[in-house]
Design an enzyme around this catalytic site. Sequence first.
Site, short mmCIF file in Angstrom:
data_model
loop_
_atom_site.label_atom_id
_atom_site.label_comp_id
_atom_site.label_asym_id
_atom_site.label_seq_id
_atom_site.Cartn_x
_atom_site.Cartn_y
_atom_site.Cartn_z
N GLU A 199 41.83 134.75 66.88
CA GLU A 199 40.87 134.09 66.01
C GLU A 199 41.47 132.83 65.41
O GLU A 199 42.62 132.81 64.96
CB GLU A 199 40.45 135.03 64.87
CG GLU A 199 39.46 134.41 63.90
CD GLU A 199 39.15 135.29 62.70
OE1 GLU A 199 38.07 135.11 62.12
OE2 GLU A 199 40.00 136.13 62.35
N CYS A 249 33.35 135.68 59.15
CA CYS A 249 33.96 136.67 60.04
C CYS A 249 33.14 136.85 61.31
O CYS A 249 33.63 137.43 62.28
CB CYS A 249 34.14 137.99 59.33
SG CYS A 249 32.63 138.59 58.54
N LYS A 287 41.50 143.61 42.75
CA LYS A 287 42.57 142.61 42.81
C LYS A 287 41.87 141.30 43.14
O LYS A 287 41.51 141.03 44.26
CB LYS A 287 43.59 142.98 43.87
CG LYS A 287 45.01 142.47 43.59
CD LYS A 287 45.16 140.98 43.70
CE LYS A 287 45.19 140.52 45.13
NZ LYS A 287 45.44 139.04 45.24
N GLY A 327 39.73 140.34 54.86
CA GLY A 327 40.66 139.22 54.98
C GLY A 327 41.28 139.15 56.35
O GLY A 327 40.67 139.52 57.36
N SER A 328 42.52 138.72 56.39
CA SER A 328 43.21 138.47 57.65
C SER A 328 43.72 139.76 58.29
O SER A 328 43.91 140.78 57.62
CB SER A 328 44.39 137.53 57.43
OG SER A 328 45.40 138.17 56.66
N GLY A 366 47.14 140.53 56.68
CA GLY A 366 47.05 141.17 55.37
C GLY A 366 46.53 142.59 55.45
O GLY A 366 47.05 143.50 54.80
N GLY A 367 45.48 142.80 56.24
CA GLY A 367 44.89 144.12 56.35
C GLY A 367 45.82 145.15 56.97
O GLY A 367 45.91 146.28 56.49
N GLU A 399 38.30 145.05 56.76
CA GLU A 399 37.57 144.22 57.72
C GLU A 399 38.39 142.96 57.87
O GLU A 399 38.60 142.21 56.91
CB GLU A 399 36.17 143.92 57.18
CG GLU A 399 35.26 143.25 58.20
CD GLU A 399 35.06 141.78 57.89
OE1 GLU A 399 35.73 140.97 58.56
OE2 GLU A 399 34.26 141.45 57.03
#
Length: 527
Positions: free
Chosen positions: A392, A301, A183, A240-241, A244-245, A264
Amino acid sequence: MITGKNYIGEKLTATGTKTYKTFNPKENKETEWTFHEATADEIDTAVSLASEAFQEYKNFSGAKKASFLNAIADEIEALGDELIHAYMAESGLPEGRARGERGRTMGQLRAFATLLEEGSWVEATIDTAQPDREPLPKPDIRKMLFPIGPVVVFGASNFPLAFSTAGGDTASALAAGCPVIVKSHPMHAATGELVASAIIKAAQKTNMPNGVFSNVNSSGIEVGQQLVKHPKVKAVGFTGSIKGGTALYKLANERTEPIPVYAEMGSINPVVILPSALEEKGSFWAKQYAGSITVGAGQFCTNPGLLLAVKSNALDSFIAELGNEIAQIEPTAMLHPNICKAYQNGIETAAAQSNTNVVASFDNEASPNFGKQKVLTVTGSEFLKNPVLHQEVFGPYSIVVQCENDSELQQILEALEGQLTGTVLGNSDELVSKSVIIEALKERVGRLILNSVPTGVEVCPSMHHGGPFPATTNGKYTSVGVSAITRWVRPVAYQNWPLELLPEALKNDNPLQIMRLVDSEYSKKSI
């Protein structure tokens, strides 16, 4: 050539009507390309092709899969400056970063190819039969790792190459024997299409089955949701965030057949600065960490978002020097206006918390979408009672926490959520005397760093790029290094199986000449 279409297996298609463009953050304008979002039918076709391809691809030898991965690296290199220019246009990142990340991407592919050519990664384990054992005979049992099926990979915003279309998730899944549907990240869809074209060319040149790879476009969340919910998808890779994760993780676990999501997601990467580091090299570390906080506009990250030390005159001097260094660094472009806006909201929220003070910030004018760095400071007691300060802030930001004593420092470490990295600055004598603090840090991180900065992740077999939740959804696994292949496999044991029907890795004569655990001893010998 960038078409704006989806790669559904080897075929370029654009059957949908929804389109979008990517954005050049440095020039503050849209790019020239238009992209077609994948439809539900295109998604279903991509996954169905992957499922069909899996039936053949899963049985390919390590050497055949290695030739595919090496060919991908060759084709990425053959894209030349077209790839570099697209990367720079869609990310705002400089040419040196683009070329370095391209090299890392090719290096990862070749590293997995080498792993496959050697072959021992399948963890072949053999316990031979003991028919005369009392009171019961022992059966012959043999075990090894096998691929799990089609994998969906979500491209990352901050690494358009190394953590995206042909990045570590894709390379490791293909190495394991799993077809991949990417994606593509909407911020760098042109970069993604070019890399996808390289993968397809490599697949055709090495006679891979159609469907071993697909690349679908999407500007929203719907395509990703459809992919994760598709019953033929067996695992997900995401960078990603946290938002989202965790959303994908929840979606995958709500399926009739839950599947693993290896995400991650986020980390503030605490840095413990011991007294000796401040007293012996305070100025040095101030300069090093000013650079680490701001490199790449802080969009790593592993950005050091939390600096921890016990109050002292040396700490006061360090904070002053850090502020002086930070204020002199020119801001750079962030990846997208939305990321820059989120960063600005994040630093405003952090600075608005009670009893925080600004160490330094860049207060001059900057171009649109350029992230102006900011460093705050706060006492240990205030940090402990305010969870907002633990979050974060993705960008060139950090907070210095001034602790009253070692006990408060330990409390803070124990109160933190899971992190990717934890760093200690200090000499050898202090490492012994502060062992309790270091142990507390170890319990929260996936990688312990000594006397360095956390930014930068070496791609090598010993690397572990993961950590306790919410740094990742499963801290046992890494998304960097060849060990990442273990996410996409499962063990299967054969009991009392005819020797001639066993996989080659488990046969008595060890035709692959791999290292195996035979009756509790590692060996390459035949049985």
